[in-house]
Design a protein around this motif. Structure first.
Motif, PDB file in Angstrom:
ATOM      1  N   TRP A  36      -7.951  -0.850  -4.143  1.00 28.13           N
ATOM      2  CA  TRP A  36      -8.956  -0.024  -4.810  1.00 28.13           C
ATOM      3  C   TRP A  36      -9.963   0.521  -3.799  1.00 28.13           C
ATOM      4  CZ3 TRP A  36      -9.737   2.651  -8.887  1.00 28.13           C
ATOM      5  CH2 TRP A  36     -11.029   2.916  -9.364  1.00 28.13           C
ATOM      6  N   MET A  37     -10.428  -0.368  -2.910  1.00 34.88           N
ATOM      7  CA  MET A  37     -11.418   0.058  -1.926  1.00 34.88           C
ATOM      8  C   MET A  37     -10.792   1.025  -0.922  1.00 34.88           C
ATOM      9  SD  MET A  37     -14.092  -1.291  -3.012  1.00 34.88           S
ATOM     10  CE  MET A  37     -15.321  -1.092  -1.732  1.00 34.88           C
ATOM     11  N   THR A  38      -9.508   0.859  -0.632  1.00 35.57           N
ATOM     12  CA  THR A  38      -8.859   1.783   0.295  1.00 35.57           C
ATOM     13  C   THR A  38      -8.833   3.189  -0.290  1.00 35.57           C
ATOM     14  OG1 THR A  38      -7.451   0.010   1.093  1.00 35.57           O
ATOM     15  CG2 THR A  38      -6.732   2.243   1.572  1.00 35.57           C
ATOM     16  N   ILE A  39      -8.461   3.260  -1.566  1.00 35.43           N
ATOM     17  CA  ILE A  39      -8.381   4.565  -2.217  1.00 35.43           C
ATOM     18  C   ILE A  39      -9.768   5.215  -2.249  1.00 35.43           C
ATOM     19  CG2 ILE A  39      -7.902   5.727  -4.402  1.00 35.43           C
ATOM     20  CD1 ILE A  39      -5.783   3.504  -4.890  1.00 35.43           C
ATOM     21  N   ARG A  40     -10.790   4.396  -2.492  1.00 33.87           N
ATOM     22  CA  ARG A  40     -12.131   4.951  -2.645  1.00 33.87           C
ATOM     23  C   ARG A  40     -12.867   5.159  -1.331  1.00 33.87           C
ATOM     24  NH1 ARG A  40     -15.771   2.495  -7.158  1.00 33.87           N
ATOM     25  NH2 ARG A  40     -17.043   3.982  -6.032  1.00 33.87           N
ATOM     26  N   GLN A  41     -12.681   4.234  -0.372  1.00 33.76           N
ATOM     27  CA  GLN A  41     -13.611   4.246   0.758  1.00 33.76           C
ATOM     28  C   GLN A  41     -13.002   4.320   2.160  1.00 33.76           C
ATOM     29  OE1 GLN A  41     -16.485   1.165   0.618  1.00 33.76           O
ATOM     30  NE2 GLN A  41     -17.391   1.863  -1.290  1.00 33.76           N
ATOM     31  N   ALA A  42     -11.713   4.036   2.297  1.00 33.96           N
ATOM     32  CA  ALA A  42     -11.174   4.011   3.655  1.00 33.96           C
ATOM     33  C   ALA A  42     -11.226   5.412   4.258  1.00 33.96           C
ATOM     34  CB  ALA A  42      -9.749   3.490   3.639  1.00 33.96           C
ATOM     35  N   PHE A  71       4.166  -6.536  -1.518  1.00 32.91           N
ATOM     36  CA  PHE A  71       2.805  -6.479  -0.979  1.00 32.91           C
ATOM     37  C   PHE A  71       2.809  -5.834   0.410  1.00 32.91           C
ATOM     38  CE2 PHE A  71       2.082 -10.411  -3.733  1.00 32.91           C
ATOM     39  CZ  PHE A  71       1.622  -9.641  -4.784  1.00 32.91           C
ATOM     40  N   GLY A  72       3.751  -6.245   1.262  1.00 35.24           N
ATOM     41  CA  GLY A  72       3.832  -5.642   2.589  1.00 35.24           C
ATOM     42  C   GLY A  72       4.056  -4.139   2.490  1.00 35.24           C
ATOM     43  N   VAL A  73       4.961  -3.767   1.585  1.00 31.08           N
ATOM     44  CA  VAL A  73       5.306  -2.355   1.424  1.00 31.08           C
ATOM     45  C   VAL A  73       4.104  -1.566   0.887  1.00 31.08           C
ATOM     46  CG1 VAL A  73       6.677  -0.808  -0.024  1.00 31.08           C
ATOM     47  CG2 VAL A  73       7.788  -2.691   1.213  1.00 31.08           C
ATOM     48  N   VAL A  74       3.391  -2.148  -0.065  1.00 32.25           N
ATOM     49  CA  VAL A  74       2.225  -1.453  -0.619  1.00 32.25           C
ATOM     50  C   VAL A  74       1.186  -1.233   0.485  1.00 32.25           C
ATOM     51  CG1 VAL A  74       0.223  -1.739  -2.140  1.00 32.25           C
ATOM     52  CG2 VAL A  74       2.527  -2.139  -3.019  1.00 32.25           C
ATOM     53  N   TYR A  75       0.929  -2.276   1.294  1.00 33.82           N
ATOM     54  CA  TYR A  75      -0.050  -2.124   2.381  1.00 33.82           C
ATOM     55  C   TYR A  75       0.404  -1.085   3.403  1.00 33.82           C
ATOM     56  CZ  TYR A  75      -2.527  -6.234   0.660  1.00 33.82           C
ATOM     57  OH  TYR A  75      -3.238  -7.109  -0.115  1.00 33.82           O
ATOM     58  N   ALA A  76       1.740  -0.958   3.565  1.00 30.93           N
ATOM     59  CA  ALA A  76       2.240   0.043   4.510  1.00 30.93           C
ATOM     60  C   ALA A  76       2.189   1.441   3.895  1.00 30.93           C
ATOM     61  CB  ALA A  76       3.666  -0.300   4.933  1.00 30.93           C
ATOM     62  N   ALA A  77       2.476   1.532   2.599  1.00 35.31           N
ATOM     63  CA  ALA A  77       2.645   2.854   1.985  1.00 35.31           C
ATOM     64  C   ALA A  77       1.319   3.475   1.550  1.00 35.31           C
ATOM     65  CB  ALA A  77       3.587   2.756   0.786  1.00 35.31           C
ATOM     66  N   VAL A  78       0.385   2.646   1.092  1.00 31.90           N
ATOM     67  CA  VAL A  78      -0.845   3.205   0.510  1.00 31.90           C
ATOM     68  C   VAL A  78      -1.594   4.123   1.484  1.00 31.90           C
ATOM     69  CG1 VAL A  78      -3.178   2.554  -0.228  1.00 31.90           C
ATOM     70  CG2 VAL A  78      -1.185   1.566  -1.347  1.00 31.90           C
ATOM     71  N   PRO A  79      -1.826   3.720   2.741  1.00 35.49           N
ATOM     72  CA  PRO A  79      -2.527   4.646   3.632  1.00 35.49           C
ATOM     73  C   PRO A  79      -1.759   5.954   3.827  1.00 35.49           C
ATOM     74  CG  PRO A  79      -2.456   2.438   4.569  1.00 35.49           C
ATOM     75  CD  PRO A  79      -1.546   2.429   3.385  1.00 35.49           C
ATOM     76  N   GLU A 118      -6.540   6.409   7.034  1.00 36.17           N
ATOM     77  CA  GLU A 118      -6.267   5.931   8.381  1.00 36.17           C
ATOM     78  C   GLU A 118      -5.601   4.563   8.345  1.00 36.17           C
ATOM     79  OE1 GLU A 118      -9.688   5.475  11.018  1.00 36.17           O
ATOM     80  OE2 GLU A 118      -9.443   7.642  11.373  1.00 36.17           O
ATOM     81  N   ARG A 119      -6.090   3.704   7.446  1.00 36.67           N
ATOM     82  CA  ARG A 119      -5.613   2.333   7.356  1.00 36.67           C
ATOM     83  C   ARG A 119      -6.080   1.761   6.032  1.00 36.67           C
ATOM     84  NH1 ARG A 119     -10.301  -0.118   7.698  1.00 36.67           N
ATOM     85  NH2 ARG A 119     -11.943   0.889   8.890  1.00 36.67           N
ATOM     86  N   MET A 120      -5.665   0.492   5.759  1.00 38.15           N
ATOM     87  CA  MET A 120      -6.205  -0.179   4.577  1.00 38.15           C
ATOM     88  C   MET A 120      -7.694  -0.460   4.808  1.00 38.15           C
ATOM     89  SD  MET A 120      -3.915  -0.502   2.196  1.00 38.15           S
ATOM     90  CE  MET A 120      -4.663  -1.709   1.097  1.00 38.15           C
ATOM     91  N   TRP A 121      -8.416  -0.645   3.712  1.00 43.10           N
ATOM     92  CA  TRP A 121      -9.868  -0.816   3.794  1.00 43.10           C
ATOM     93  C   TRP A 121     -10.243  -2.040   4.629  1.00 43.10           C
ATOM     94  CZ3 TRP A 121     -13.203  -4.402   0.963  1.00 43.10           C
ATOM     95  CH2 TRP A 121     -14.573  -4.092   1.093  1.00 43.10           C
TER      96      TRP A 121
END
Lengths: 290, 551
Positions: B520-526, B423-431, B437-440
């Motif tokens: 999901w919201m990060t991919i769509r809206q961040a 989970f930590g890695v996903v939150y770090a890698a997704v942005p 810019e960051r997670m949603w």
């Protein structure tokens, strides 16, 4: 070309490499780590010297202590047996009445019976011995094979329809499947059987037909008065106790498909002393536990 | 995504998918009416579902030639999403069996819904589905960034990621149909095993080829761990699964090992699946994402070397501690026990190296739940490895073995270490991967963090209590020298702990769902970010100089 830098926070130098912004300090391995390695390795070395550990070509190093898990287990089993020796032989030799008369032996029964019962009998007869569909209640007054000390001990020893050479054998024939009785005849005799214990009050015609069928087909096992026979394990049909149920469907199924209840033989699986503990638990302790 | 493949790669993909589809069709024909045939249809549909989208884009133009100069992140995006999908599937099955243990009637009267089939669907879903897919996706990220090189080829990353999905799908669906070779964590039957070998060798070759293109003089630690993970898992998988199929048209096979050799092979595999799949691979993740997020140098390069070789050397000896007090010869048990205890030092040295790296960044741990996920994962790693060495001691094992203590130990590792780290890695890698810019929502990350940590603590505490109580009840004697408790009494005593475990698991699961919503919201809206620095080719290379290793 590596460029070593000094980390301002810790004062340690870096290795001079950088990957995607990540650098590494060249910090010495803390002394505690070397100590931990030393301690665990010395401990392992001592264990290897003391216990069986390293394989050789055809054997292995036996260790200075000379222990072997097979011998350890055998020793522990023997120790356990010695611990139980003070009562085991006495219990095996005494009759149930003699055991009842000796408080020290009854203390052993009271202490050890619930676990023995729970691990061997409760799966079918329940923790309180009240049975369930297909498994008789052992706390009521209805006995298939008799409720005397000897009869109960024998049932435990040889089982019912079991693999023991002396096993008790009992079978209710599948009167419907074998085409001995038609479905209507089965319904009539079922109604008659229900009337014996007051479960149903069929009209006299049906009852009379059922009675005739009963007298021809059923009395050889269940007896003229339908009170059953302990010699062949046939249940009393006039009381309120039912093994497979007293409903129309249950009785119809019993007559149509037959019944062949099964209980394992415990001789050879449990000791004689254990069988006696179970018999006493069943006869003396469980009925009071209700 | 398909448009980013070259036309030649699209054609190659079509050929491979066509062959795969034909194999599936053949399996479906020869195994008609059997689970083998059902798996044939699964293979066929899987290949068809990929074939037609590629076919419809076959005539699209070639990708821009500049695309080859950036990192290739498409498979990482898909991999991260698939990992989270597997998290939901695997944890759902886990939750179901947890509730089933507390309330045994909570199932339907169908063979597939029995405990014995749901449980391997849970373990495989979370370990291989969730964990394995996360390992593959993050390894693609880490190998590119730390090598400053693009993935070698665009076809084989997809082959590895999607081929691996097919393996897990065959495995999990097989368990529900009753297809199993009854080896824990290696239940999948011979054809799934053979397919995994093909995928895995491709994975290893891809890793080596990408490393060979690196523009860095040295190979970063994370890559050592990922490579150890891929290499040793291949060896373990092949040896443990050597089997003779009963026929080429059925799922049943027989393992070539028998008796105690089979048991030893199984737990050599089983323990090192933990060691190299759930430890080495995840240490690869930790070694990249933790210092990156904390923006601190690794505490000690020397400690990294010591721990790496300690872990890979000692772990392979330790498997026999799963077979204490069995038909396994005493000397093998002694070796397993001693090596397990010696293993503790490199394990703790690794955990310490991670935590000491956070020196100077503890204010970030306080403020940033993403980094806190990784920090707590490292703590659980230390806790679990200590517990593992402790449980490997024969006398301790006499109490703990066959009890819920083992379940507590496994979940302290799987939830506290593996899942929290992912989970930590996903939150770090997704942005980074999606150029955001960051997670949603940081608040949702906080919610996820606390639900996950609390859920883990509740789960593990419940199972510790339950396991130790079980072990003690089984070995308590009366004054007469007979057992104090019937087995069923120990089952009844477990009930409150099983309820607590189900509650803990539910908290963890809800946290995961929150995480997926946030993803999901990060991919769509961040808000989008401009990531000029995240590029394999440096300014100097742009000027025409070849990117040669600096040493």
């Amino acid at each position: 070309m590596s460029v070593e830098e000094r980390d301002p926070l810790t004062g340690h130098k870096t290795t001079g490499h950088e990957w995607n912004g990540i650098t590494e300090l060249n910090t010495r391995v803390p002394r505690a780590v070397w100590w931990a390695i030393g301690i665990t390795h010395v401990w392992a070395l001592i264990i290897w010297i003391l216990l069986p550990s390293w394989p050789l070509i055809t054997t292995y190093t036996k260790g200075l202590l000379g222990v072997d898990q097979r011998e350890l287990v055998q020793g522990e089993i023997q120790a356990g047996q010695r611990y139980r020796a003070y009562w085991e032989a006495n219990l095996a030799a005494a009759s149930l009445d003699e055991i009842r008369g000796e408080q020290a032996l009854m203390d052993v029964v009271v202490a050890s019976a619930p676990t023995l019962w729970g691990d061997n009998c409760a799966a079918c007869h329940g923790m309180l011995g009240v049975g369930g569909p297909g498994f008789p209640n052992l706390t009521d007054d209805a006995w298939l094979w008799g409720g005397s000390d000897e009869a109960v001990l024998e049932s435990i020893r040889v089982g019912i329809n079991a693999t023991h050479p002396d096993t008790r054998v009992s079978e209710m024939l599948a009167f419907g499947q074998l085409d001995v009785l038609t479905r209507d005849q089965i319904r009539a005799v079922a109604a008659y059987v229900q009337s014996l214990s007051g479960l149903a009050n069929p009209n006299p015609e049906v009852r009379a037909e059922g009675q005739t069928i009963f007298e021809v087909n059923c009395t050889s096992c269940h007896g003229e008065d339908a009170t059953g026979m302990n010699e062949v394990g046939a249940p009393n049909l006039t009381d309120e106790f039912w093994i497979y149920g007293g409903s129309d469907e249950a009785i119809f199924t019993s007559i149509h498909d037959g019944r062949r209840g099964w209980m394992p033989a415990w001789e050879g699986r449990l000791s004689e002393a254990q069988n006696k503990i179970l018999a006493l638990y069943l006869l003396d302790i469980l009925p009071d536990a209700q | 995504m398909i448009n980013n493949l070259t036309v030649a790669e699209r054609q190659w993909a079509l050929v491979v998918l066509l062959v795969g589809g034909l194999i599936g069709l053949t399996m479906a024909a020869v195994g008609a009416g059997e689970p083998f045939g059902a798996h044939g249809f699964l293979v066929l549909f899987f290949c068809a579902a990929l074939f037609f989208p590629v076919l419809s884009r076959l005539d699209e133009p070639e990708p821009s030639p500049h695309a080859g100069r950036s990192y290739y992140d498409d498979p990482i995006k898909v991999g991260i999403i698939l990992a989270m999908v597997w998290a939901v599937i695997g944890m759902f099955f886990g939750l179901w069996v947890a509730y089933l243990l507390a309330w045994p009637d909570l199932t339907i009267d169908a063979p597939w819904a029995s405990f014995g089939r749901l449980r391997p669907a849970h373990t495989t879903g979370v370990i291989f589905g969730f964990g394995g897919t996360a390992l593959i996706a993050t390894s693609f990220h880490v190998m590119q960034r730390t090598s400053r090189a693009r993935l070698a080829g665009q076809f084989s990353p997809w082959f590895v990621l999607l081929g691996y999905q097919l393996f897990v799908l065959i495995a999990v669906s097989g368990y529900l149909m009753g297809v199993t070779q009854s080896k824990e964590y290696a239940e999948a039957e011979w054809y799934a095993d053979l397919w995994l070998v093909v995928v895995w060798i491709t994975y290893f070759v891809l890793y080596l080829r990408t490393l060979a293109r690196r523009n860095e003089p040295h190979i970063y630690v994370a890559n050592w761990y990922y490579m150890a993970f891929i290499l040793i898992v291949a060896i373990l998988h092949i040896f443990n699964n050597l089997a003779l199929p009963v026929s080429w048209a059925g799922s049943r096979s027989y393992i070539v090992w028998s008796g105690v050799q089979d048991a030893m092979m199984q737990w050599w595999y089983g323990h090192n699946a933990v060691a190299f799949f759930l430890t080495a691979g995840f240490l690869g993740m930790l070694y990249y994402y933790l210092p990156k997020r904390a923006e601190r140098p690794i505490y000690s390069y020397r400690l990294s070397i010591l721990s790496f070789w300690g872990i890979v050397f000692f772990y392979v000896w330790a498997g026999s501690h799963h077979l204490h007090y069995t038909a396994l010869p005493h000397w093998v048990q002694t070796l397993g026990m001693t090596f397990s205890v010696m293993l503790l030092v490199p394990s703790w040295a690794t955990a310490a190296n991670a935590l000491m790296t956070l020196n100077g960044a503890w204010h970030k741990v306080r403020d940033d739940a993403t980094l806190r996920f990784m920090m707590v994962a490292a703590i659980f790693y230390g806790l679990t490895t200590f517990e593992g060495s402790f449980l490997a001691i024969r006398g301790v094992n006499a109490l703990s073995h066959y009890t819920d203590w083992t379940v507590a130990h496994v979940h302290a590792g799987a939830l506290g270490w593996n899942a929290l780290l992912i989970f930590g890695v996903v939150y770090a890698a997704v942005p980074v991967i999606w150029r955001r810019e960051r997670m949603w929502s940081n608040r949702l990350i906080e919610w996820h963090f606390w639900l996950a940590v609390l859920g883990t603590v509740v789960y593990v505490l419940a199972m510790w209590n339950s396991g130790i109580l079980q072990g003690l009840m089984w070995r308590t004697y009366t004054d007469a020298g007979t057992l104090q408790y019937p087995f069923i009494a120990s089952v009844l005593a477990m009930n409150p702990y099983y309820v607590a475990r189900a509650v803990g698991g539910t908290m963890f699961f809800v946290g995961t769902l929150i995480g997926i919503y946030n993803l999901w919201m990060t991919i769509r809206q961040a808000p989008a970010a401009d990531m000029v620095a995240d590029h394999p080719v440096s300014v100097r290379d742009e000027a025409g100089e070849r990117g040669v290793p600096a040493e």
